[in-house]
Design a protein around this motif. Structure first.
Motif, PDB file in Angstrom:
ATOM      1  N   THR A   1       0.990  -1.048   0.093  1.00 13.30           N
ATOM      2  CA  THR A   1       0.049   0.005   0.168  1.00 13.30           C
ATOM      3  C   THR A   1       0.928   1.119   0.127  1.00 13.30           C
ATOM      4  N   GLU A   2       0.256   2.366  -0.105  1.00 13.56           N
ATOM      5  CA  GLU A   2       0.862   3.605  -0.066  1.00 13.56           C
ATOM      6  C   GLU A   2       1.796   4.110   1.194  1.00 13.56           C
ATOM      7  N   LYS A   3       1.008   3.350   2.115  1.00 13.55           N
ATOM      8  CA  LYS A   3       1.549   3.537   3.399  1.00 13.55           C
ATOM      9  C   LYS A   3       2.916   2.936   3.630  1.00 13.55           C
ATOM     10  N   ASP A   4       3.056   1.738   2.851  1.00 17.27           N
ATOM     11  CA  ASP A   4       4.205   1.059   2.945  1.00 17.27           C
ATOM     12  C   ASP A   4       5.570   1.489   2.287  1.00 17.27           C
ATOM     13  N   LEU A   5       5.325   2.547   1.482  1.00 22.14           N
ATOM     14  CA  LEU A   5       6.522   3.058   0.643  1.00 22.14           C
ATOM     15  C   LEU A   5       7.486   3.837   1.476  1.00 22.14           C
ATOM     16  N   ALA A   6       7.205   4.284   2.546  1.00 27.19           N
ATOM     17  CA  ALA A   6       8.089   5.155   3.349  1.00 27.19           C
ATOM     18  C   ALA A   6       9.210   4.082   3.752  1.00 27.19           C
TER      19      ALA A   6
END
Length: 377
Positions: free
Chosen positions: A57-62
């Motif tokens: 997910t987008e949250k995992d990108l960091a």
């Protein structure tokens, strides 16, 4: 790499929500490619106990392991054979250590597609014959600075009639061509064709102040455009006020402030961030911006200062999928801008490093101030 191709074909360049699944797939492709083609990157992810399947997910990108941009000043890291390098670019400067960036044909192709879409979206492509004032380094044999390549590339977006460089090559050095700048501006004003001024904001600011101090004004075509990039910091870390700069552009050159657009760009991160009509740098679909806590490197969210970090699948020749720049910045909610673009935008607060981490703009400012490598104006 099908998802990366599809991402750069996507036409709504600020549609984060609609393109998000594609961006995640593209990042997974990018990370997987670099793991399989770069032993350094494979080891980096192994030591961080990170696997591409953790990205969902987008949250995992960091959480993708990052590489400091400064690292590329001392190491040449590639995911391709050197024979596949199409462009070799360096960070600026005629002094100090330079970042080394190597781009293959595919990265150049995608980057070209990206910048054309961005310029078209912001109405910066013109068919009108145009005179250019290039506030940067004159090209010369053996000069691999990314700034030189960018300036020449940006001349493709309006047909060139004439061009003048602010920094002329003299032997092994560069010198500010004061009389050449003045002659070109006088010539361009008489021709009444649009003028495009491209280059460092520090150059532009100092040029305008010099003209103002000498009571020199021009009435250039109102279709003229100012495109700056390379940082808003000048000599001795004194910030350039954007409103003051735009006011000077109007009063000294006769160019409307709305025709001034700044870009964030860096040789270590090839995504372009042009300002919107409200002078904010929104994040396009080809990247994500994370502001990281200076101690933990964890994301800090909106309105909190930290290290500026970029995530993008653009480059296949180097493992720069997730990178931390040498700048401090803050991320804002794009819905607060009011320009119609709702993706977040970032504001650069300044350099995070010491004097050894000088940006292109700061080096340029030294020339304009008559530093050790430049003639005083």
């Amino acid at each position: 790499m099908e998802a990366i191709e599809q991402l750069f074909k996507y036409n709504r360049i600020y549609d984060h929500q609609g393109s998000s699944p594609l961006f995640i797939k593209a990042m997974r492709e990018s990370i997987g490619y670099h793991v399989n083609h770069c032993s350094f990157y494979k080891q980096l992810l192994e030591e961080a106990d990170y696997h591409v399947d953790m990205l969902k997910t987008e949250k995992d990108l960091a959480q993708i392991p990052t590489i400091p941009a400064h690292f590329f000043k001392y190491h040449e890291i590639m995911s391709i054979d050197p024979s596949q390098v199409a462009i070799h670019a360096t960070s600026s400067g005629t002094q100090g250590q330079k970042s080394q960036v190597f781009l293959d044909k595919n990265s150049v192709r995608l980057g070209t597609k990206m910048i054309i879409k961005a310029m078209k979206y912001h109405g910066l492509i013109s068919l009108l014959p145009t005179n250019y004032m290039l506030l940067g380094y004159e090209p010369r044999e053996g000069n691999a600075m990314g700034n030189v390549k960018v300036l020449l590339g940006m001349m493709r977006f309006a047909p060139a009639v004439g061009k003048a460089f602010a920094l002329r090559s003299v032997g092994s050095d560069y010198h500010i061509d004061y009389f050449g700048i003045m002659a070109a501006l006088k010539r361009y004003a008489k021709m009444r064709l649009p003028v495009r001024m491209l280059g460092f904001p520090a150059y532009l600011y100092m040029l305008l102040k010099m003209l103002q101090d000498n009571h020199m004004t021009f009435n250039l075509s109102n279709k003229s455009v100012i495109l700056t990039g390379g940082g808003w910091k000048q000599y001795n870390d004194q910030a350039i006020d954007k409103e003051e700069l735009h006011g000077l552009v109007e009063s000294v050159l006769g160019i409307p402030a709305k025709n001034c657009r700044d870009f964030y760009s860096a040789v270590e991160h090839s995504v372009a961030y042009p300002e919107c009509k409200h002078h904010h740098m929104h994040v396009p679909i080809w990247s994500r911006v994370v502001i990281r806590d200076v101690k933990t490197l964890e994301p800090v969210g909106f309105d909190q200062p930290g290290f500026l970090s970029f995530i993008s699948p653009l480059v296949s020749s180097m493992p720069i999928s997730s990178i931390i720049m040498g700048d401090m910045a803050v991320l804002r909610d794009g819905r607060q801008c009011g320009c119609g673009i709702t993706t977040p935008y970032f504001e650069v607060l300044g350099r995070a490093g010491t004097s050894r981490g000088k940006s292109c703009a700061m080096t340029a400012a030294e020339f304009m101030k008559g530093g050790s490598h430049g003639a005083s104006i």
